[in-house]
Design an enzyme around this catalytic site. Structure first.
Site, PDB file in Angstrom:
ATOM      1  CB  ALA A  71      -1.229  22.265   4.163  1.00  0.00           C
ATOM      2  CB  THR A  72       2.252  26.429   2.683  1.00  0.00           C
ATOM      3  OG1 THR A  72       3.163  25.500   3.818  1.00  0.00           O
ATOM      4  CG2 THR A  72       2.836  27.840   2.636  1.00  0.00           C
ATOM      5  CG  ASN A 152       4.035  21.180  12.765  1.00  0.00           C
ATOM      6  OD1 ASN A 152       3.481  21.954  13.329  1.00  0.00           O
ATOM      7  ND2 ASN A 152       5.392  21.599  12.324  1.00  0.00           N
ATOM      8  N   GLY A 201      -0.449  16.605  -0.020  1.00  0.00           N
ATOM      9  CA  GLY A 201      -0.248  15.432  -0.411  1.00  0.00           C
ATOM     10  C   GLY A 201       0.861  14.550   0.106  1.00  0.00           C
ATOM     11  CG  HIS A 202       4.653  16.780   1.368  1.00  0.00           C
ATOM     12  ND1 HIS A 202       5.740  16.529   2.348  1.00  0.00           N
ATOM     13  CD2 HIS A 202       4.051  18.142   1.739  1.00  0.00           C
ATOM     14  CE1 HIS A 202       5.484  17.842   2.958  1.00  0.00           C
ATOM     15  NE2 HIS A 202       4.597  18.655   2.681  1.00  0.00           N
ATOM     16  CB  CYS A 325       8.684  24.854   7.726  1.00  0.00           C
ATOM     17  SG  CYS A 325       7.585  23.980   6.662  1.00  0.00           S
TER      18      CYS A 325
END
Length: 375
Positions: A71-72, A152, A201-202, A325
């Site tokens: 996504a980043t 998040n 995905g993760h 992050c």
């Protein structure tokens, strides 16, 4: 061994996904760009299938799916990729929120340094934006609106359908960072007014290092994105580099599994959340945000510091007090600050997140440690 409860940071890989990834790494290791032999052709078939599986989650077409590293990268392509179009058409106004992930805020800050004007929408203690604030912020030269679906840190769900309604008839591109909702709470993401959508995905039981950008067409016109990297021409020239076929196939598989098991996964998550809230209510916990995802709970207990609690829980549960992050930063959460909470509440905030592989939460042990810290 402690119970892993930091799914918002990263999820474990499902066994079915791991088996497929290993199979493709060891047995079907062709390059999807190789056109002269069966190994390459089989790899391309795997990618094409995954493109369909990812597209189906949000009712998109396979031609609208671009594979990335996560996504980043998808956020960066979506935001920075519109820079040239904005300059050419004198559309240099951007709208976002104060609570976005750094993967959105930092690319937007880069455009701000390049002469773009940015409006940051505020949130209140609910953690959600007021759609009417968006309506007031829109201008003729608004190029993009970038608003995440599920936060998040808090799990707050933004009113994407209302945002889409407000943008109906306006030319601004709508980008949604869906890292925390893609494949989990995907209903709102099927709205055709969402032009650009980022996924990882993760965050959905697949491998780290794979994700997607969904770039929806308006009629037959693609969003005017320009690549931010060059070399190779893969992904129709938007994202160069050899495709990570095993990771892409694994991501596709879990997307299909998420589609087939959506109700069961959400129901299980909601039941786990209810058990945790029942116990936390006994110690006067304050919940940071409302209308939140069933897969996460962010809470503060008066008199309890989050760092101290995480130390106490080290052998019980792996939890966090913010985004992975920014876990190396000792600065207060920009999300909770934007929600207007006091310093003590922010210092005590703990994020617990779980998923389909979580059988139960160690609620009694968590409560015991909280009580000890309050004494």
């Amino acid at each position: 061994m402690s119970t892993y409860l930091d799914f918002n940071a990263t999820t474990p890989v499902l066994s079915e996904v791991a088996e497929l990834v290993c199979k493709l790494m060891l047995d079907e290791y062709g390059n999807a760009g190789s056109r002269t032999h069966a190994f390459g052709a089989n790899a391309k078939k795997r990618v094409d299938l995954a493109r369909d599986q990812v597209a189906n989650v949000v009712a998109a077409d396979r031609s609208e799916v671009f594979f990335t590293s996560g996504a980043t990268e998808s956020n960066n392509i979506a935001i920075l990729g519109l820079k040239d179009f904005g300059n050419q058409h004198n559309k240099k106004h951007l709208i976002t929120t104060r609570i976005e992930h750094k993967a959105v805020l930092e690319p937007i800050e880069h455009l701000e340094k390049c002469g773009f004007d940015v409006t940051y929408l505020e949130v209140n203690e609910s953690g959600c934006v007021d759609p009417e604030d968006l309506r007031c912020a829109l201008r003729e030269d608004t190029l993009m609106v970038s608003i995440m679906h599920i936060n998040n840190e808090t799990g707050c769900i933004q009113p994407i359908p209302l945002i889409c309604n407000i943008l109906d008839g306006h030319e601004a591109y709508l980008h949604v960072d869906a890292a925390q909702s893609f494949g989990k709470l995907s209903g709102d993401l099927k709205n055709k007014r969402i032009d650009l959508l980022s996924a990882s995905g993760h965050k959905l039981y697949a491998s780290k290092g794979v994700g997607a950008l969904v770039a929806r067409k308006r009629g037959f016109i693609k969003p005017p994105l320009k690549p931010i990297m060059f070399g190779g021409g893969q992904e129709r020239g938007l994202r160069p580099g050899t495709l990570a076929v095993p990771l892409i196939a694994g991501f596709g598989l879990v997307c299909e599994m998420a589609q087939n098991n959506h109700e069961q996964w959400c129901s299980h998550a909601a039941k786990l959340k209810a058990t945790l809230i029942d116990e936390l209510d006994k110690v006067g916990a304050m919940y940071n945000g409302s209308d939140t995802s069933p897969f996460v709970l962010n809470f503060s207990v008066p008199g309890v510091n989050s760092e101290a609690l995480m130390v106490k829980l080290r052998d019980i549960a792996a939890v966090s007090n913010g985004s992975a992050c920014t876990s190396s930063s000792y600065e207060p959460s920009h999300v909770l600050l934007a929600m207007g909470f006091e310093e003590d509440r922010i210092a005590g905030a703990v994020r617990v997140s779980w998923g389909v592989t979580t059988e139960k939460l160690p609620v009694r042990q968590i409560l015991e440690q909280i009580v000890l810290l309050k004494m």
